[in-house]
Write a protein that holds these residues in place. Structure first.
Motif, PDB file in Angstrom:
ATOM      1  N   SER A  17       0.834  -1.211   0.000  1.00 23.25           N
ATOM      2  CA  SER A  17       0.000   0.000   0.000  1.00 23.25           C
ATOM      3  C   SER A  17       0.863   1.253   0.000  1.00 23.25           C
ATOM      4  CB  SER A  17      -0.914   0.018   1.220  1.00 23.25           C
ATOM      5  OG  SER A  17      -1.895  -0.973   1.111  1.00 23.25           O
ATOM      6  N   ALA A  18       1.955   1.219   0.753  1.00 26.77           N
ATOM      7  CA  ALA A  18       2.864   2.366   0.797  1.00 26.77           C
ATOM      8  C   ALA A  18       3.588   2.530  -0.544  1.00 26.77           C
ATOM      9  CB  ALA A  18       3.865   2.203   1.933  1.00 26.77           C
ATOM     10  N   LYS A  19       4.020   1.426  -1.140  1.00 27.87           N
ATOM     11  CA  LYS A  19       4.701   1.493  -2.450  1.00 27.87           C
ATOM     12  C   LYS A  19       3.787   2.067  -3.518  1.00 27.87           C
ATOM     13  CE  LYS A  19       8.693  -1.144  -2.298  1.00 27.87           C
ATOM     14  NZ  LYS A  19       9.997  -0.785  -2.750  1.00 27.87           N
ATOM     15  N   GLU A  20       2.488   1.780  -3.404  1.00 26.96           N
ATOM     16  CA  GLU A  20       1.528   2.263  -4.395  1.00 26.96           C
ATOM     17  C   GLU A  20       0.995   3.647  -4.058  1.00 26.96           C
ATOM     18  OE1 GLU A  20      -1.280  -0.997  -4.493  1.00 26.96           O
ATOM     19  OE2 GLU A  20      -0.110  -2.029  -6.030  1.00 26.96           O
ATOM     20  N   SER A  26       5.735   6.767   6.384  1.00 24.61           N
ATOM     21  CA  SER A  26       6.040   7.048   7.791  1.00 24.61           C
ATOM     22  C   SER A  26       5.135   6.271   8.750  1.00 24.61           C
ATOM     23  CB  SER A  26       5.920   8.543   8.075  1.00 24.61           C
ATOM     24  OG  SER A  26       4.603   8.983   7.818  1.00 24.61           O
ATOM     25  N   SER A  27       4.032   5.724   8.258  1.00 28.64           N
ATOM     26  CA  SER A  27       3.136   4.950   9.122  1.00 28.64           C
ATOM     27  C   SER A  27       3.569   3.490   9.254  1.00 28.64           C
ATOM     28  CB  SER A  27       1.699   5.012   8.601  1.00 28.64           C
ATOM     29  OG  SER A  27       1.586   4.271   7.401  1.00 28.64           O
ATOM     30  N   ALA A  31       8.137  -5.124  10.533  1.00 27.95           N
ATOM     31  CA  ALA A  31       8.297  -5.963   9.344  1.00 27.95           C
ATOM     32  C   ALA A  31       7.844  -5.266   8.075  1.00 27.95           C
ATOM     33  CB  ALA A  31       7.537  -7.270   9.524  1.00 27.95           C
ATOM     34  N   SER A  32       6.747  -4.504   8.159  1.00 28.66           N
ATOM     35  CA  SER A  32       6.253  -3.842   6.947  1.00 28.66           C
ATOM     36  C   SER A  32       7.245  -2.792   6.454  1.00 28.66           C
ATOM     37  CB  SER A  32       4.871  -3.234   7.171  1.00 28.66           C
ATOM     38  OG  SER A  32       4.881  -2.316   8.230  1.00 28.66           O
ATOM     39  N   LYS A  33       7.906  -2.078   7.368  1.00 29.00           N
ATOM     40  CA  LYS A  33       8.919  -1.086   6.984  1.00 29.00           C
ATOM     41  C   LYS A  33      10.119  -1.780   6.340  1.00 29.00           C
ATOM     42  CE  LYS A  33      11.202   3.079   7.990  1.00 29.00           C
ATOM     43  NZ  LYS A  33      11.431   3.423   6.598  1.00 29.00           N
ATOM     44  N   SER A  34      10.538  -2.879   6.940  1.00 32.28           N
ATOM     45  CA  SER A  34      11.656  -3.646   6.401  1.00 32.28           C
ATOM     46  C   SER A  34      11.330  -4.188   5.000  1.00 32.28           C
ATOM     47  CB  SER A  34      11.986  -4.799   7.342  1.00 32.28           C
ATOM     48  OG  SER A  34      12.996  -5.596   6.826  1.00 32.28           O
ATOM     49  N   MET A  35      10.120  -4.693   4.833  1.00 33.17           N
ATOM     50  CA  MET A  35       9.696  -5.206   3.530  1.00 33.17           C
ATOM     51  C   MET A  35       9.636  -4.085   2.501  1.00 33.17           C
ATOM     52  SD  MET A  35       6.645  -7.807   4.476  1.00 33.17           S
ATOM     53  CE  MET A  35       6.925  -9.428   5.124  1.00 33.17           C
ATOM     54  N   TYR A  36       9.137  -2.925   2.904  1.00 36.57           N
ATOM     55  CA  TYR A  36       9.057  -1.773   2.006  1.00 36.57           C
ATOM     56  C   TYR A  36      10.444  -1.427   1.471  1.00 36.57           C
ATOM     57  CZ  TYR A  36       8.389   2.995   0.338  1.00 36.57           C
ATOM     58  OH  TYR A  36       8.376   4.128  -0.441  1.00 36.57           O
ATOM     59  N   ASP A  37      11.433  -1.443   2.357  1.00 38.11           N
ATOM     60  CA  ASP A  37      12.800  -1.063   1.987  1.00 38.11           C
ATOM     61  C   ASP A  37      13.512  -2.121   1.143  1.00 38.11           C
ATOM     62  OD1 ASP A  37      12.602   1.369   3.352  1.00 38.11           O
ATOM     63  OD2 ASP A  37      13.403   0.518   5.215  1.00 38.11           O
ATOM     64  N   SER A  38      13.201  -3.394   1.370  1.00 35.44           N
ATOM     65  CA  SER A  38      14.014  -4.442   0.755  1.00 35.44           C
ATOM     66  C   SER A  38      13.353  -5.226  -0.385  1.00 35.44           C
ATOM     67  CB  SER A  38      14.450  -5.443   1.835  1.00 35.44           C
ATOM     68  OG  SER A  38      13.331  -6.121   2.367  1.00 35.44           O
ATOM     69  N   MET A  39      12.055  -5.049  -0.591  1.00 38.52           N
ATOM     70  CA  MET A  39      11.369  -5.851  -1.601  1.00 38.52           C
ATOM     71  C   MET A  39      10.800  -4.984  -2.725  1.00 38.52           C
ATOM     72  SD  MET A  39       9.381  -8.519   0.920  1.00 38.52           S
ATOM     73  CE  MET A  39       8.870  -9.652  -0.358  1.00 38.52           C
ATOM     74  N   SER A  40      10.713  -5.591  -3.897  1.00 41.76           N
ATOM     75  CA  SER A  40      10.132  -4.893  -5.040  1.00 41.76           C
ATOM     76  C   SER A  40       8.608  -4.936  -4.940  1.00 41.76           C
ATOM     77  CB  SER A  40      10.564  -5.555  -6.343  1.00 41.76           C
ATOM     78  OG  SER A  40       9.950  -6.827  -6.478  1.00 41.76           O
TER      79      SER A  40
END
Length: 65
Positions: A17-20, A26-27, A31-40
């Protein structure tokens, strides 16, 4: 790569949701922050779309003996 737990699937959904642009980066936490940073976006979409049936709520890491 399919999600291994319901929690992992939900975290992937939040990161996607953040990527899109549907959610503020910032919310994100944990794990979701880590995934946002490391996954496509493609990887997140695949993990977030995993069915939750027959999945445990959490998968705990195994400790090395």
């Amino acid at each position: 790569m399919p999600a291994k737990s319901k929690s992992q699937q939900q975290a992937a959904g939040a990161a996607l949701s953040a990527k899109e642009g549907e959610k503020k980066v910032s919310s994100l936490k944990g794990a979701s922050k880590s995934m946002y940073d490391s996954m496509s976006k493609k990887e997140l979409k695949e993990m977030a779309s995993t069915s939750q049936s027959d999945k445990p709520k959490h998968v705990h890491k195994k400790k090395d003996s």
